[in-house]
Design an enzyme around this catalytic site. Structure first.
Site, PDB file in Angstrom:
ATOM      1  N   LYS A  64       0.877  -1.190   0.000  1.00 33.95           N
ATOM      2  CA  LYS A  64       0.000   0.000   0.000  1.00 33.95           C
ATOM      3  C   LYS A  64       0.902   1.224   0.000  1.00 33.95           C
ATOM      4  O   LYS A  64       1.628   1.489   0.945  1.00 33.95           O
ATOM      5  CB  LYS A  64      -0.899  -0.014   1.236  1.00 33.95           C
ATOM      6  CG  LYS A  64      -2.246   0.663   1.049  1.00 33.95           C
ATOM      7  CD  LYS A  64      -2.213   2.177   0.976  1.00 33.95           C
ATOM      8  CE  LYS A  64      -2.075   2.869   2.312  1.00 33.95           C
ATOM      9  NZ  LYS A  64      -1.805   4.318   2.142  1.00 33.95           N
ATOM     10  N   GLY A 114       6.055   4.378   9.258  1.00 25.88           N
ATOM     11  CA  GLY A 114       5.303   5.625   9.343  1.00 25.88           C
ATOM     12  C   GLY A 114       5.306   6.147  10.767  1.00 25.88           C
ATOM     13  O   GLY A 114       6.271   5.941  11.511  1.00 25.88           O
ATOM     14  N   SER A 115       4.199   6.770  11.144  1.00 21.96           N
ATOM     15  CA  SER A 115       4.145   7.432  12.450  1.00 21.96           C
ATOM     16  C   SER A 115       3.953   6.417  13.580  1.00 21.96           C
ATOM     17  O   SER A 115       3.356   5.355  13.387  1.00 21.96           O
ATOM     18  CB  SER A 115       2.990   8.433  12.467  1.00 21.96           C
ATOM     19  OG  SER A 115       1.764   7.769  12.278  1.00 21.96           O
ATOM     20  N   THR A 116       4.403   6.782  14.753  1.00 20.08           N
ATOM     21  CA  THR A 116       4.242   5.936  15.937  1.00 20.08           C
ATOM     22  C   THR A 116       2.753   5.763  16.247  1.00 20.08           C
ATOM     23  O   THR A 116       2.298   4.681  16.618  1.00 20.08           O
ATOM     24  CB  THR A 116       4.991   6.577  17.121  1.00 20.08           C
ATOM     25  OG1 THR A 116       6.370   6.663  16.748  1.00 20.08           O
ATOM     26  CG2 THR A 116       4.887   5.744  18.379  1.00 20.08           C
ATOM     27  N   GLU A 117       2.015   6.844  16.029  1.00 18.01           N
ATOM     28  CA  GLU A 117       0.569   6.816  16.273  1.00 18.01           C
ATOM     29  C   GLU A 117      -0.110   5.721  15.429  1.00 18.01           C
ATOM     30  O   GLU A 117      -0.873   4.894  15.946  1.00 18.01           O
ATOM     31  CB  GLU A 117       0.064   8.212  15.878  1.00 18.01           C
ATOM     32  CG  GLU A 117      -1.363   8.495  16.025  1.00 18.01           C
ATOM     33  CD  GLU A 117      -1.726   9.777  15.227  1.00 18.01           C
ATOM     34  OE1 GLU A 117      -0.834  10.458  14.664  1.00 18.01           O
ATOM     35  OE2 GLU A 117      -2.924  10.047  15.149  1.00 18.01           O
ATOM     36  N   GLY A 151       1.452   3.266  13.983  1.00 20.13           N
ATOM     37  CA  GLY A 151       2.073   1.999  14.385  1.00 20.13           C
ATOM     38  C   GLY A 151       1.253   1.294  15.456  1.00 20.13           C
ATOM     39  O   GLY A 151       1.027   0.080  15.401  1.00 20.13           O
ATOM     40  N   GLU A 161       8.524   0.190  11.616  1.00 18.16           N
ATOM     41  CA  GLU A 161       9.650   1.133  11.567  1.00 18.16           C
ATOM     42  C   GLU A 161       9.039   2.512  11.752  1.00 18.16           C
ATOM     43  O   GLU A 161       8.364   3.023  10.862  1.00 18.16           O
ATOM     44  CB  GLU A 161      10.369   0.993  10.228  1.00 18.16           C
ATOM     45  CG  GLU A 161      11.843   1.303  10.314  1.00 18.16           C
ATOM     46  CD  GLU A 161      12.128   2.715   9.858  1.00 18.16           C
ATOM     47  OE1 GLU A 161      11.987   3.625  10.713  1.00 18.16           O
ATOM     48  OE2 GLU A 161      12.480   2.900   8.694  1.00 18.16           O
ATOM     49  N   CYS A 220      13.501   9.292   8.953  1.00 16.57           N
ATOM     50  CA  CYS A 220      13.234   8.721  10.273  1.00 16.57           C
ATOM     51  C   CYS A 220      14.457   8.858  11.172  1.00 16.57           C
ATOM     52  O   CYS A 220      14.332   9.001  12.374  1.00 16.57           O
ATOM     53  CB  CYS A 220      12.783   7.274  10.145  1.00 16.57           C
ATOM     54  SG  CYS A 220      13.853   6.270   9.143  1.00 16.57           S
ATOM     55  N   GLU A 248       8.682  14.040  17.310  1.00 16.65           N
ATOM     56  CA  GLU A 248       9.304  14.046  15.987  1.00 16.65           C
ATOM     57  C   GLU A 248       8.687  15.166  15.156  1.00 16.65           C
ATOM     58  O   GLU A 248       7.469  15.241  15.012  1.00 16.65           O
ATOM     59  CB  GLU A 248       9.052  12.694  15.299  1.00 16.65           C
ATOM     60  CG  GLU A 248       9.685  12.607  13.937  1.00 16.65           C
ATOM     61  CD  GLU A 248       9.582  11.210  13.321  1.00 16.65           C
ATOM     62  OE1 GLU A 248       8.455  10.705  13.183  1.00 16.65           O
ATOM     63  OE2 GLU A 248      10.630  10.636  13.001  1.00 16.65           O
TER      64      GLU A 248
HETATM   65  P1  NAI Z   1       1.189   7.942   8.713  1.00 17.38           P
HETATM   66  O1  NAI Z   1       1.775   7.001   9.703  1.00 17.38           O
HETATM   67  O2  NAI Z   1      -0.222   8.377   8.892  1.00 17.38           O
HETATM   68  O3  NAI Z   1       1.274   7.282   7.222  1.00 17.38           O
HETATM   69  C1  NAI Z   1       2.176   6.292   6.815  1.00 17.38           C
HETATM   70  C2  NAI Z   1       1.437   5.226   6.012  1.00 17.38           C
HETATM   71  O4  NAI Z   1       0.444   4.627   6.842  1.00 17.38           O
HETATM   72  C3  NAI Z   1       0.682   5.750   4.793  1.00 17.38           C
HETATM   73  O5  NAI Z   1       0.743   4.788   3.766  1.00 17.38           O
HETATM   74  C4  NAI Z   1      -0.743   5.872   5.311  1.00 17.38           C
HETATM   75  O6  NAI Z   1      -1.716   5.799   4.304  1.00 17.38           O
HETATM   76  C5  NAI Z   1      -0.823   4.668   6.221  1.00 17.38           C
HETATM   77  N1  NAI Z   1      -1.854   4.764   7.270  1.00 17.38           N
HETATM   78  C6  NAI Z   1      -2.334   5.868   7.887  1.00 17.38           C
HETATM   79  N2  NAI Z   1      -3.291   5.536   8.785  1.00 17.38           N
HETATM   80  C7  NAI Z   1      -3.410   4.184   8.744  1.00 17.38           C
HETATM   81  C8  NAI Z   1      -4.219   3.239   9.418  1.00 17.38           C
HETATM   82  N3  NAI Z   1      -5.108   3.624  10.347  1.00 17.38           N
HETATM   83  N4  NAI Z   1      -4.069   1.930   9.146  1.00 17.38           N
HETATM   84  C9  NAI Z   1      -3.171   1.520   8.234  1.00 17.38           C
HETATM   85  N5  NAI Z   1      -2.376   2.374   7.530  1.00 17.38           N
HETATM   86  C10 NAI Z   1      -2.502   3.685   7.783  1.00 17.38           C
HETATM   87  O7  NAI Z   1       2.146   9.180   8.621  1.00 17.38           O
HETATM   88  P2  NAI Z   1       1.815  10.650   8.058  1.00 17.38           P
HETATM   89  O8  NAI Z   1       0.470  11.079   8.557  1.00 17.38           O
HETATM   90  O9  NAI Z   1       2.044  10.654   6.615  1.00 17.38           O
HETATM   91  O10 NAI Z   1       2.967  11.493   8.769  1.00 17.38           O
HETATM   92  C11 NAI Z   1       2.814  11.882  10.125  1.00 17.38           C
HETATM   93  C12 NAI Z   1       4.110  11.803  10.854  1.00 17.38           C
HETATM   94  O11 NAI Z   1       4.564  10.454  10.880  1.00 17.38           O
HETATM   95  C13 NAI Z   1       5.260  12.574  10.256  1.00 17.38           C
HETATM   96  O12 NAI Z   1       5.241  13.914  10.607  1.00 17.38           O
HETATM   97  C14 NAI Z   1       6.435  11.843  10.852  1.00 17.38           C
HETATM   98  O13 NAI Z   1       6.662  12.314  12.146  1.00 17.38           O
HETATM   99  C15 NAI Z   1       5.971  10.410  10.923  1.00 17.38           C
HETATM  100  N6  NAI Z   1       6.475   9.617   9.793  1.00 17.38           N
HETATM  101  C16 NAI Z   1       7.555   8.808   9.998  1.00 17.38           C
HETATM  102  C17 NAI Z   1       8.108   8.113   8.955  1.00 17.38           C
HETATM  103  C18 NAI Z   1       9.290   7.224   9.123  1.00 17.38           C
HETATM  104  O14 NAI Z   1      10.046   7.033   8.188  1.00 17.38           O
HETATM  105  N7  NAI Z   1       9.478   6.614  10.268  1.00 17.38           N
HETATM  106  C19 NAI Z   1       7.589   8.239   7.581  1.00 17.38           C
HETATM  107  C20 NAI Z   1       6.419   9.085   7.491  1.00 17.38           C
HETATM  108  C21 NAI Z   1       5.911   9.740   8.562  1.00 17.38           C
HETATM  109 MG    MG Z   2      -1.288  10.139   9.112  1.00 19.34          MG
END
Ligand code: NAI
Ligand code: MG
Length: 499
Positions: free
Chosen positions: A195, A248-251, A253, A270, A304, A401
């Site tokens: 995805k 992606g985000s810890t939230e 996660g 991660e 990250c 972060e």
């Molecule tokens: P996010 O964690 O919401 O999105 C990352 C992925 O998860 C996207 O593909 C999104 O569609 C998917 N996703 C979102 N909600 C989901 C759910 N309930 N169930 C399954 N998949 C879901 O991150 P976002 O909103 O783009 O960025 C927010 C913050 O997250 C950033 O400001 C940063 O702090 C952190 N982040 C960390 C990353 C890393 O490399 N560790 C990468 C991207 C964001």
């Molecule tokens: Mg998000």
């Protein structure tokens, strides 16, 4: 549905791809969403719509999972020789390399990052990842075991693919994150539903075409575009999925862990970081200044592992922080396609508001803006490289972060490595750290005391397909890349034969 002209610097194959009617990849076919719905893809340098892509929802997720399940349970994939899986992965790496410029342009347009960076880092590192994992396909082995149980036995372990893997990736390195995920899963013999991030779907959709061209059997890789709640959540909860890998985000996660609980999927995560860069007075200060500036400003701070907490010994604090601020104020901000650009826009309007919101909160809590602090242009999602001084561990900007080009500088006065390690570890995260010193003893002692998955000495953001990457504490579960990544995608079976 008309798309806007994108940029005169974009070459024809890239422009043609961006302009096409985009489809997802399910069961070896390119398809629209079952609902016919699409959503827009923005150019972060201008805020304009570049393309529309399908919006996957539960029905599409079901189709993709069924295709991956069928390919795993009944397709030719799991009977294929490991060398053949390796050959397909290698071929994918070759195809990607042949299209390096096109992918670099897609990545720059979609994410905003400088084309020069995408050309030198994102695409070649993705190629390396496929080739590195191609080599592993033939080297996943079990062991033979000597039992103490009474009697004669022949015992051995097998390492088998975990099954159907759902992989949910972010937007900061769209293609590279796809490669980090697909490489080990395919080497191990899993089938996949990938995805893509809603902000940056283009390079992943183009990669699906190369996966098709490389000749992977149908259903082995399925690629979906859609939002987190609409597509990511049903995928993470799907009962026919055996494993979910998320970056992606810890939230989110935490939501993935809950969603995976239904059928107790294997989970790897991660997540975020708040990585310290620690500078000692004996360091090569020119290198430390340049290195810690790059640690935070590379990829607009959307890494990250970004070195977002700059911890500097008080003796050299002013010199280092002024040095980093000087670099920040000279960084050339611009459109990713401009060859002079060193720092592009953030990925989205949402990230722009998140990052500028953090800067404002830092100021409200008493941080001092040494340089930057504002939007970097009148349009697009640009934020100036920003150095915040007088930050303290309680401030939100130091705890959370930010994921933008914003570094929080703090000094330390101690020579006691335990106290320095405790400052470095004063965070919920544990992804990475860098130590800048010429003293070997300081470097290795501190490296062992820092609670993070990666420690760099006199460098930062060095990534290689062979180096495991992942987090302690709230930065995640498991490791990506390297031999360790294969563990995420294999189960161990013990076979015991009474002789
Ligand atoms: P996010 O964690 O919401 O999105 C990352 C992925 O998860 C996207 O593909 C999104 O569609 C998917 N996703 C979102 N909600 C989901 C759910 N309930 N169930 C399954 N998949 C879901 O991150 P976002 O909103 O783009 O960025 C927010 C913050 O997250 C950033 O400001 C940063 O702090 C952190 N982040 C960390 C990353 C890393 O490399 N560790 C990468 C991207 C964001
Ligand atoms: Mg998000």
């Amino acid at each position: 549905m008309a798309t806007l002209p994108i940029d005169s610097r974009v070459s024809t194959p890239t422009a043609d791809f961006v302009a096409q009617k985009h489809r997802m990849f399910i069961g070896g076919r390119f398809v629209f969403a079952a609902s016919g719905k699409t959503f827009p893809v923005y150019n972060p340098a201008t805020g304009e719509v570049m393309a529309y892509v399908p919006e996957a929802e539960s029905e599409d997720v079901d189709r993709a999972v069924n295709a991956a399940r069928e390919a795993f349970d009944n397709g030719p994939w799991t009977r294929m020789k490991p060398s053949e899986r390796g050959r397909l992965l290698w071929k994918l790496g070759d195809l990607l390399e042949q299209h390096l410029e096109e992918f670099a342009q897609l990545e720059s347009l979609d994410n905003g990052k400088p084309l020069t960076v995408a050309r030198a880092a994102d695409v070649p590192l993705a190629v390396d990842m496929f080739r590195y994992m191609a080599g592993w396909a033939t080297k996943i082995t079990g062991s033979t075991l000597s039992l103490s149980f009474p009697g004669d036995f022949h015992s051995y372990t097998l390492r088998e693919p975990v099954g159907v893997a759902a992989q949910i990736i972010p937007w900061n390195f769209p293609l590279l994150m796809a490669a980090w995920k697909l490489g080990p899963a395919l080497a191990a013999g899993c089938t996949v539903i990938l995805k893509l991030a809603e902000q940056t779907p283009l390079s992943g959709l183009r990669l699906a075409e190369l996966i098709h061209e490389a000749g992977f059997p149908e259903g082995v890789v399925n690629v979906l575009t859609g939002f987190g709640e609409g597509a990511g959540a049903p995928l993470a909860a799907h009962p026919k999925v055996d494993k979910v890998a998320f970056t992606g985000s810890t939230e989110v996660g935490r939501l993935i862990v809950k969603a995976a609980a239904g059928n107790l999927k294997k989970v790897t995560l991660e997540l975020g970081g708040k990585s310290p860069a620690i500078v000692f007075p004996d360091a090569d200060l020119d290198k430390a200044i340049a290195g810690t500036a790059s640690a935070i400003f590379f990829n607009q701070g959307q890494c990250c592992c970004a070195g977002s907490r700059l911890l500097v010994h008080e003796k050299i604090f002013d010199q280092v922080v002024e040095g980093v601020s000087g670099i920040a104020s000279r960084i050339k901000i611009g459109h990713g396609m401009d060859p002079e650009t060193e720092l592009g826009p953030l990925v989205s309007d949402e990230q722009f508001h998140r990052v500028t919101g953090y800067i404002n909160s830092g100021v409200e809590e008493g941080a001092h803006v040494l340089t930057g602090g504002k939007a970097g242009a009148d349009r697009g999602y640009f934020v100036q490289p920003t150095v915040l001084a007088r930050t303290t561990p309680e401030m939100k900007v130091v705890r959370e972060e930010i994921f933008g080009p914003v570094v929080c500088a703090q000094s330390f006065s101690d020579a006691d490595l335990d106290r320095i390690a405790s400052d470095a570890n004063n965070t919920a995260f544990g992804l990475a750290a860098s130590i800048w010193t010429r003293d070997l003893s300081t470097a290795h002692k501190l490296a062992s005391r820092i609670r993070s998955g990666t420690v760099w000495v006199n460098c930062h953001n060095v990534f290689d397909a062979s180096l495991p990457c992942g987090g302690y504490k709230e930065s995640g579960w498991g490791r990506e890349m390297g031999e360790e990544a294969l563990r995420n995608y294999t189960e161990t079976k013990a076979v015991t034969v009474a002789l």
